[in-house]
Write an enzyme that holds these catalytic residues in place. Structure first.
Site, PDB file in Angstrom:
ATOM      1  N   ASN A 237      33.296 -38.179  -1.330  1.00 48.41           N
ATOM      2  CA  ASN A 237      31.879 -37.910  -1.549  1.00 48.41           C
ATOM      3  C   ASN A 237      31.202 -37.260  -0.352  1.00 48.41           C
ATOM      4  O   ASN A 237      31.531 -37.572   0.795  1.00 48.41           O
ATOM      5  CB  ASN A 237      31.157 -39.216  -1.879  1.00 48.41           C
ATOM      6  CG  ASN A 237      31.655 -39.825  -3.172  1.00 48.41           C
ATOM      7  OD1 ASN A 237      31.939 -39.122  -4.114  1.00 48.41           O
ATOM      8  ND2 ASN A 237      31.786 -41.149  -3.184  1.00 48.41           N
TER       9      ASN A 237
ATOM     10  N   LYS B  43      37.844 -40.488  -5.486  1.00 45.83           N
ATOM     11  CA  LYS B  43      36.574 -39.946  -5.028  1.00 45.83           C
ATOM     12  C   LYS B  43      36.554 -39.581  -3.551  1.00 45.83           C
ATOM     13  O   LYS B  43      37.091 -40.301  -2.717  1.00 45.83           O
ATOM     14  CB  LYS B  43      35.433 -40.943  -5.291  1.00 45.83           C
ATOM     15  CG  LYS B  43      34.984 -41.035  -6.714  1.00 45.83           C
ATOM     16  CD  LYS B  43      34.583 -39.719  -7.372  1.00 45.83           C
ATOM     17  CE  LYS B  43      33.306 -39.145  -6.813  1.00 45.83           C
ATOM     18  NZ  LYS B  43      32.108 -39.921  -7.088  1.00 45.83           N
TER      19      LYS B  43
ATOM     20  N   LYS C 106       3.587 -46.436  16.345  1.00 53.16           N
ATOM     21  CA  LYS C 106       4.861 -46.336  17.052  1.00 53.16           C
ATOM     22  C   LYS C 106       6.094 -46.373  16.162  1.00 53.16           C
ATOM     23  O   LYS C 106       7.022 -45.590  16.342  1.00 53.16           O
ATOM     24  CB  LYS C 106       4.926 -47.438  18.113  1.00 53.16           C
ATOM     25  CG  LYS C 106       4.264 -47.001  19.410  1.00 53.16           C
ATOM     26  CD  LYS C 106       3.990 -48.126  20.325  1.00 53.16           C
ATOM     27  CE  LYS C 106       2.586 -48.008  20.887  1.00 53.16           C
ATOM     28  NZ  LYS C 106       1.492 -48.290  19.902  1.00 53.16           N
TER      29      LYS C 106
ATOM     30  N   ASN D  26      -5.577 -48.932  26.721  1.00 55.80           N
ATOM     31  CA  ASN D  26      -5.889 -47.840  25.792  1.00 55.80           C
ATOM     32  C   ASN D  26      -5.399 -46.489  26.307  1.00 55.80           C
ATOM     33  O   ASN D  26      -4.818 -45.700  25.561  1.00 55.80           O
ATOM     34  CB  ASN D  26      -7.396 -47.780  25.530  1.00 55.80           C
ATOM     35  CG  ASN D  26      -7.911 -49.043  24.854  1.00 55.80           C
ATOM     36  OD1 ASN D  26      -7.118 -49.908  24.473  1.00 55.80           O
ATOM     37  ND2 ASN D  26      -9.216 -49.166  24.717  1.00 55.80           N
TER      38      ASN D  26
ATOM     39  N   THR E  40      18.794 -17.002  -7.286  1.00 53.43           N
ATOM     40  CA  THR E  40      17.389 -17.393  -7.452  1.00 53.43           C
ATOM     41  C   THR E  40      17.369 -18.235  -8.712  1.00 53.43           C
ATOM     42  O   THR E  40      18.145 -17.979  -9.640  1.00 53.43           O
ATOM     43  CB  THR E  40      16.428 -16.190  -7.605  1.00 53.43           C
ATOM     44  OG1 THR E  40      16.797 -15.461  -8.771  1.00 53.43           O
ATOM     45  CG2 THR E  40      16.491 -15.271  -6.384  1.00 53.43           C
ATOM     46  N   HIS E  41      16.512 -19.236  -8.743  1.00 53.40           N
ATOM     47  CA  HIS E  41      16.477 -20.168  -9.870  1.00 53.40           C
ATOM     48  C   HIS E  41      17.856 -20.787 -10.107  1.00 53.40           C
ATOM     49  O   HIS E  41      18.163 -21.200 -11.216  1.00 53.40           O
ATOM     50  CB  HIS E  41      16.024 -19.476 -11.161  1.00 53.40           C
ATOM     51  CG  HIS E  41      14.738 -18.714 -11.049  1.00 53.40           C
ATOM     52  ND1 HIS E  41      13.548 -19.172 -11.556  1.00 53.40           N
ATOM     53  CD2 HIS E  41      14.444 -17.515 -10.472  1.00 53.40           C
ATOM     54  CE1 HIS E  41      12.594 -18.288 -11.323  1.00 53.40           C
ATOM     55  NE2 HIS E  41      13.107 -17.275 -10.666  1.00 53.40           N
TER      56      HIS E  41
END
Lengths: 456, 456, 456, 456
Positions: free
Chosen positions: B285, B283, B325, B110, B155-156
Site C-alpha cells: 500500500n 497487499k 502553541k 506577554n 485535465t478532468h
C-alpha cells in the site's frame, strides 16, 4: 524489524517511513477497547469452532495478562510494530506461542480499528453526557439559589429588558439539553458493530457477528462491509456536536469575562479560579473562561481537519483515515476538561445582586412595557412603539428616567396614559409581568425549575 | 504551591485550575528560545545599568546552567509553575538567589512569550525553506533523470495532451517555489522584536530595545506595545502558508496513489516505503502519500483553530492566545515530516516509461494538434475544433486511432488536409511542438532545467 | 426613509449603513414563512382578544393579498426597509391602515426571524430527506440491475479483494441512510416554536404559544425566551449533517471520476451528462461529479462560517446572527442540486462489466482466500498470511497468477495444500464465499436488496 | 443549444446538467477582464501573424462593441453558453462572422479563466490596499485628535495599566499596515501571466507570451504550463490575508460593541450609524460593528471552502476549480464593504474622555509603577511585585486606592518607600513614564504620529 505482513516484501521498511506511518504513539490509548474487542472476537471464534477451544482459552488468558500489564504501565509499546493492534498481537504470540497467531482469523485491522474507535467513543460520549448533566445541575442549582435576582437582559450587548438572573442561567441549561440530545443521537449511530467486515469484503469463515454484537453491547450490526470500514461519519458527527457544545461554553465564557470586568461588575470570580500577572501585581484574571473560549477554536479546528481528510476519498479504507484519532482524542479531552472545570467553578462565583439590579434600572429598560401598556389600551403597537420612542428621546434630552416622568409630561405624548402606567415602569413589576410561556416572570422561572427537577 | 504573582490573592489556586491553565506540558518546547531571549534581555539590563553588572553575570551563568540541564534532559518541569517562563525563572532564583528575581525587570510574560514564539518560528521557517528546497532539488533531479519520457497530460483526469514527465514533475517545483516565497514573506513579518512592550504599555525603565533586537538578530522593533502583545497574525499567516504547501503535497500524493494503482501503473513504489495488510497477504500500500494527503487536513484544521481563537478578541493579551502553541507546533512537525519523507521517497520511485508512453498514445490526445494544424492552414480555430471533434467521433465509432486514418477519410471532413498532417499525429512530435514559453516541448523543459540549475 | 423604530433617534440612517445592514436582498426568500407565521400569530392575538377580531380579519386578508402579490412577482422589496419582516409589515399598514400596526403586538423581529428560519428549514429538510431517498432508490435499482457483476474491491486504491458491484453501490445506500437519520434528528430539534419569546424576555400580553405551535405544526414550544432568540444550534447541526452528506457525494464523485478514466474504464458517462473542451476536440469530461466534489468544499465552508460567527457571542440576540442566512440558503441549494443531478445521472451511467471483471482478476485479489484456506485447515492465520505472502512474492517474480500455480509449487510453501485449494482461487467463488453478515457474497447482497425493498 | 465543443458528442447536454455546470450567473462579473485579456491575446496573434491582421482588427472592434454593450447593461448572458468566455466568443462570432472563430486560437478556457481571475484580483487587491490605507488614515487622524486622552489598557479584559487612547487606536494602524503588506505580497504572486499555457501543455503556434504580459502589465510569465492552469494558490493566499484583516476588524468591532455599552460608556455611536428595535422603543444598537464581526466568519468560511476544494486534486485543471469564484467574489465584496463602512463611521464616534479617565483610575492600574519604583530602588523585581501585591490586597480589604495610602501604611510593606513614591501613583504620570520605544508615553505616541505622517 520483521513485519507480520512482509511475506511478499523484498525490502525492510525504511526507518523514516516506520516513524512517519506508525500510530502507536497515540492509538495505544485504545488498548482497553482493542483487547475487549479481541476477547469478544475470540469467544465467537471458539463458539463457531473456527479455532479450537483450547487455543481460544490460551488467547483469552494471554489477552487478560497483557491488559493487566498495560494497566500497570509495564507494557512496552514499540513504534516499529506500527500500531496498538500489532503491538498486542505480537505480545500475545510472544507469550502464548503460535496459538496467538489465530487471533487475527476472520478479521482485518480495518474493521478492528473501526471497532476500537466505536467502543472508545461510545464510552466517552456516555461520560460526556453525564458531565453535561452535571453542568446542567449546576445551572439549575444556581437558578434556584438566585431566584428573584433581577439583572438587565441584553440584545446587541445593549440593555434591553430586565430579566431574572435565574432565567438567564437556565438559558444555558436549555443549550446543554440540546447538546445532550445531539450526543445521544450520535451515540446511537456509533453503537453499531463493524467487526466481521474484515478488510472490506467480509469473510468466508462462518463467523457470528450478532453474537459478537451481543457480547459487546452493540445495538446493531453494520449491513455493508465496504461501508463499515470506510465510514467515519460518526466521528464528524461527534466533532460537530462537540463544536456546538464548545460554542455554548464560549458564549458562557464570554459572559463570565464580561461580567467580571470592573465595568460590569456583575460577578466576582474566586481567587482559587483566577491567576495573576507576572508583571502587574494587582491583576486577577479570568483565565478559566478565557481558555474555554479559546478551546472552542481547537475543537472547531479538529472538526475541520476531519472534513478535509474525508473529502474525496474513494472507498474503502485508505491510510488517510489514520488521521482520525488525534482530533478525536483531543476533542474528547478538551470537552471533558472544559465541562469539569466550569462545573467546579460556576458554584464558586459570587453574583453581585445589587450591581445587577442597579444596571437593570438603567437603559430605559421598561420602555417596551410602556409600549405594551399603550397597546393594551388599544393603540396599534407600531404607534405605541413610536410614542414611547419619542418619550425616551425626551428623557435622554432631559436626563430623566422613565419612572421620573410626570403625568403631564406623559400626556404630551398620548392622551391614553392614566395613573396605572406607573405600575408598568417598575423593574421588578416589569420582570414579573413577562408571564408568557418561556418568559422571565418569577413564577414562570420557578415553575421551570420545578419541572426540570421533576425530570432529572 | 505559592505562585510568583500571589501577593494580592487570598486563596491557593485550585488543582483542577492549575492543570487546566498550565501550558508547561507543551510550551517547554520553547525553552531554548526562552533562555536565549532572557540572556539578551539581561545583557541589555546590564548595559543600561537597570540591574547591577554582578547580578547580570550571575543570571547569565545561571541561565547557561539551566540550559545545559534542560538540554541533557535533567531538568524537571513542574505543572504548578504554569509555563516554561516561570519554570525557568523559579529554577534561576533557586540556583542563584534573589538576584534571579531581577531577570523579570521591565518585562512581562506577554511580551516574553511573543518573543519566544517569534524566535522559534523564525528558526523553524528557515528550516522549512531549506526542506522545501531539498524537495525541489529532488524534482529537479527527477526531471533531469527522466528527460524525454512522455506521459499523458490530464485535465478532468481524462487524457488531454501528451506531456513530458519532466514537465509534469517541474510543475511541483514551481508550486514549491511559491511556497518558499510565502514562507519568506511570513518570516519577514515574524522577524520583529516584541520584547520591551511589557504587559501592554511599555515601561518606565530605560530599556534599549534596539540593542536587544541587534543581539537577537531581529530586523525591526515593534512600534506599538499594545499591538505587539496582542498580535498573532504571523501565526495565522504561517499556518496558511503551511496549508497551501500541504495542499500541494496532497495533490502530489493523490497522483502518487493514482499512478501506483494497477490501472495506471505509471510508477512502482519501493517496498521499503510501502506497508502491507494484516489480512491480505498480497497487499502493498502507498501509505506514505496517503498519510501526507490526510495530514493536509490536520494543517487546515490548525489554521481554522487559530482563526476561531482570534475572532472577536478585544485588545490586548487574553489567555485565549495560549491556544496558539499546539496548532503551531503540530503544523511545524507535520510539514517537516511530510517534506522529509517525500524527499527521501521520491527518488526511489520507479517510473514505468513504456506504460506512460502507451497511455499517452490513447485518448486521441493529439486531437488538439490536428485542430491547430487546420488553424495554421487558415481555418478559424472554432471550426477546426469542430472538424476535429467530428473526426474523433468517427474514430470512436470505427474504433480507430487518429494516426490510423487515411487521407481519404480525413478529406471527408476537410479539404485542407495534406500529407504533412500525419506529422501532427505522432505523440513525440506533438510534445516537442509545444515550444511556447512554459510549454512542454523537450527543449523548453531542458532550458528550464538549465535555468533552475543556474539559480539554485 | 423613516424607520418604524426611529422614535428615539435624532438622525436618519446613513445610506452606506442602510446598504450594509440591510438583509432584504437575501431574507426575502423567507417571505412565505414570514407570512405563514404572521397569520398564525394574528389568529392567536384574535383568539386571546389581544387585538379586536375585526382588525385581525383585516390583517389576515392583507397578508393574503401580499402573499399573492409576492408569489406573482409583483411585490417591490425595498432595501431601506431593512428586511423581509419590515417590508411586509410596511406594505400591510399601507394597505389596511393603522390596524396593520397591530400585527407586531407581542412579537419582536428576534423571535420572528427565528420562527421564519425554522419554518423554512423544516420544510427544506423534509425535501432533502425525500431527495436523499430518491438517490438511495437509484442505488438500490442499480444494485438490482447489476447483480452478479464482479469488480475489484479496493483498499488504499490497490486492488484488495473481488466484490460485487451491487455491494459497492449499496455502500452508498447505507451512507445516505445515515444522512437521512441525521437530517431527521436535526429536524426534530428544528421543530420547536420560538415565537412568543419576543425580544428576549417574553411578554406581559396574554399570548397562547401552544395554540400558535398547533397552528404551525410545531411539536414543542421553546422553554426559555433568552435561549430561543439566541439559538442557532439547529443551523450548525444542519450544516454539519449537510457537510457529511456532501462528503459522501464527494467520495462517490471521486470514484465516478476515477472509474471513467481510460485507465480504469469501469464506466462510461452519458454524453448528455458530460461537457467538452474549448480547445481539445476529443475531450469528454466528467464535469458533474467534479463539481459535486468541489461543492463539498462550499458546504464545509458554510459550516465553518457559522461556527466562527457564533463563537464568543454573549446572549441574547446580536446582529452577527444575520450572517446565518446566506450560508444556510446556499447549503440548501447546493445539497438539493447535487442530489438531484446525481439522481438523474447515475442510472444513465454505463457500467463496463467485462472491464471490471478483468480488473478483479488481477492484483492477486484472492490471496486472502488462500490464507483463509490454510487457516481453515488449522494453520494459525498469522502463519497462513506469511505463507501466502511468500507465494505472492514468488508469483510476482515468476509473473504468474495464483490460479496458474501447480500443486508442486504450492506444496513448496506448505504441506497443507490439497486439490480443493483451486476452488479458492476463482474470483467468482471468492466473492460468493464472503457470506458473513454484511459480506459481499451474491446471496447476501440479494438478501439485503430484498430487505431494503421491504422497508422502503 | 449546440455547444462549441460538441463535435465528438452524440447527445445534447441535459438541461439539469446545463444548469448545474453553468457558471455564467457569477463569472459574468469577469467580463471586463475577459475582454481585456482577449484583446491583448488578439494583438499578439496579429503581431505574430498567427491570424491575419484584418481578422484581428475585426475581432478587436467586435470585442470593443461587446464591452460597450455589457457596460450599458444591454448584453444578454445565456446560461446554455456555460460561462462568460463562451458567451462573449459566441456574441463575437454572431457579430463579425467566422473571423470571430479565430479568437480562441492558441488558447484554452483553462488559461483564459486563470488570466481573468488574476486580472480581476490584481485590480481588487490594489483597491483594497487603498481602502485599508483610508482606514489607517482615520486611525491616524483620531489618534491625532484625541492626543492626551487617557484610558485604561486591558489584558484579559481586566484593567491593567493606563494607556493613551491614541496609542490604542494606533495599534489598529499597525495591524492594518501588516494587512497591506500581506495584500502586497499576494499581489506580487498574482501578477504573473498564465495565458499561453493553453489547455495544459502550451501550444505549437508561435505565440509571444512576454508581449502579452507587457500589454497587460504583468511582471512575469508563468514558467510551467501544467502548473499555470492548476494553480489557485493565489486565491487561498488572498482569502487568508483577507481573513486576517477581517479578524482585525472583528477585534475592533468587539471593542466598539463593548465600549458603547452602558457599562463601559467609552464611546457613543452616531444615531446615523445605529439602528433600533422593532419592539423595544429605547434601543439603539451597534449593528455595524456587530455585522463586521459576524462577517469575519463569512470570510473564514470562504477560505475553508477553497482549502477543501483544492485538497487532493490531481493535476492539471479539474472542474472543481470552478468553485473558486464565488468565495473569491464574496470575500472581495465583504472586505471592501467592511472597510468602507468603518472608515465612514469611525470619525463620527464620540469618545467620552472623562469616562475613560475615570475608568483608568480604578483597578489599581498603577500597581506596576509601584513595583517598578521598588525595582528601581534595587529590590529584585520579583520581590517588588510581591510587596506591591500585598499592598493591593490591603487596599482591597480597606477599600482604599493606592494613591490614598499614607507613608506609614506603605512603610509597613517596605522600608524602601520614600516621598517620591507618590509621583508614581498618578495616572497621567504613569502613562507618560512609559517612554520605552513602542510604549504609551504621550511623547512616544506623538513621535509615532509624526513618523507615520511623514511616510504616508
Amino acid at each position: 524489524m520483521k513485519k507480520p505482513w512482509d511475506g511478499r516484501f523484498t525490502e525492510n521498511t525504511e526507518k523514516t517511513v516506520e516513524a512517519f506511518t506508525s500510530s502507536v504513539s497515540f492509538d495505544r490509548r485504545l488498548w482497553k477497547y482493542d483487547i475487549q474487542g479481541s476477547a469478544a472476537h475470540v469467544r465467537m471464534l471458539k463458539k463457531q469452532k473456527i479455532i479450537p477451544a483450547r487455543d481460544a482459552e490460551l488467547i483469552l488468558r494471554g489477552l487478560g495478562e497483557i491488559a493487566r500489564e498495560i494497566g500497570e504501565g509495564k507494557f512496552k509499546f514499540r513504534e516499529d510494530l506500527e500500531d496498538v493492534h500489532m503491538n498486542i498481537e505480537y505480545a500475545l504470540i510472544n507469550r502464548i506461542g503460535p496459538a496467538g497467531g489465530k487471533l487475527h482469523t476472520a478479521r482485518s485491522r480495518n474493521d478492528q480499528v473501526a471497532l476500537d474507535i466505536r467502543l472508545f467513543l461510545r464510552e466517552e460520549i456516555s461520560g460526556m453526557i453525564k458531565l453535561t448533566r452535571d453542568l446542567q445541575r449546576v445551572f439549575l442549582a444556581l437558578a434556584d439559589r438566585y431566584k428573584g435576582v433581577v439583572m438587565p437582559g441584553y440584545t446587541h450587548l445593549q440593555r434591553a429588558q430586565p430579566v431574572m438572573l435565574s432565567h438567564h442561567l437556565l438559558a444555558y441549561f436549555e443549550m446543554l439539553e440540546r447538546d445532550r440530545g445531539r450526543f445521544g443521537d450520535c451515540a446511537a449511530r456509533v453503537n453499531v458493530l463493524p467487526l466481521g467486515s474484515c478488510a472490506l469484503a467480509g469473510t468466508s469463515l462462518p463467523i457470528d457477528r450478532k453474537y459478537v454484537a451481543r457480547l459487546l453491547g452493540f445495538a446493531a450490526v453494520s449491513e455493508n462491509s465496504i461501508d463499515a470500514v470506510s465510514d467515519r461519519d460518526f466521528i464528524i458527527e461527534f466533532l460537530s456536536a462537540a463544536s456546538v457544545l464548545m460554542l455554548h461554553l464560549s458564549r458562557l465564557s464570554e459572559e463570565l469575562v464580561l461580567w467580571s470586568t470592573e465595568e460590569f461588575g456583575f460577578i466576582s470570580l474566586p481567587d482559587a479560579y483566577s491567576t495573576g500577572s507576572s508583571i502587574m501585581p494587582q491583576k486577577k484574571n479570568p483565565d478559566v473562561p478565557e481558555l474555554v473560549r479559546g478551546k472552542a477554536g481547537r475543537v472547531c479546528g479538529n472538526l475541520m481537519a476531519m472534513l478535509v481528510v474525508l473529502k474525496g476519498l474513494p472507498l474503502a479504507y485508505n491510510r488517510d483515515l489514520q488521521e482520525d484519532k488525534e482530533p478525536l482524542f483531543d476533542t474528547v479531552d478538551t470537552v471533558k476538561d472544559s465541562l469539569s472545570v466550569l462545573t467546579k467553578m460556576m458554584p464558586k462565583i459570587k453574583f453581585n445582586k445589587t450591581v445587577m439590579l442597579k444596571a437593570a434600572e438603567g437603559g430605559f429598560s421598561t420602555a417596551t412595557d410602556l409600549a405594551e401598556y399603550l397597546a393594551k389600551k388599544g393603540l396599534p403597537f407600531r404607534e405605541a412603539h413610536n410614542v414611547t420612542g419619542r418619550i425616551v428621546k425626551y428623557c435622554i434630552h432631559k436626563k430623566k428616567l422613565l419612572e421620573d416622568l410626570t403625568m403631564d409630561e406623559l400626556k404630551k405624548y398620548s392622551g391614553i396614559f392614566e395613573k396605572d402606567v406607573f405600575d408598568h415602569l417598575s423593574i421588578t413589576a416589569s420582570v414579573n409581568r413577562k408571564t408568557s410561556l418561556g418568559g422571565t416572570a418569577g413564577k414562570r422561572v420557578l415553575q421551570r425549575i420545578k419541572d426540570i427537577k421533576s425530570t432529572i
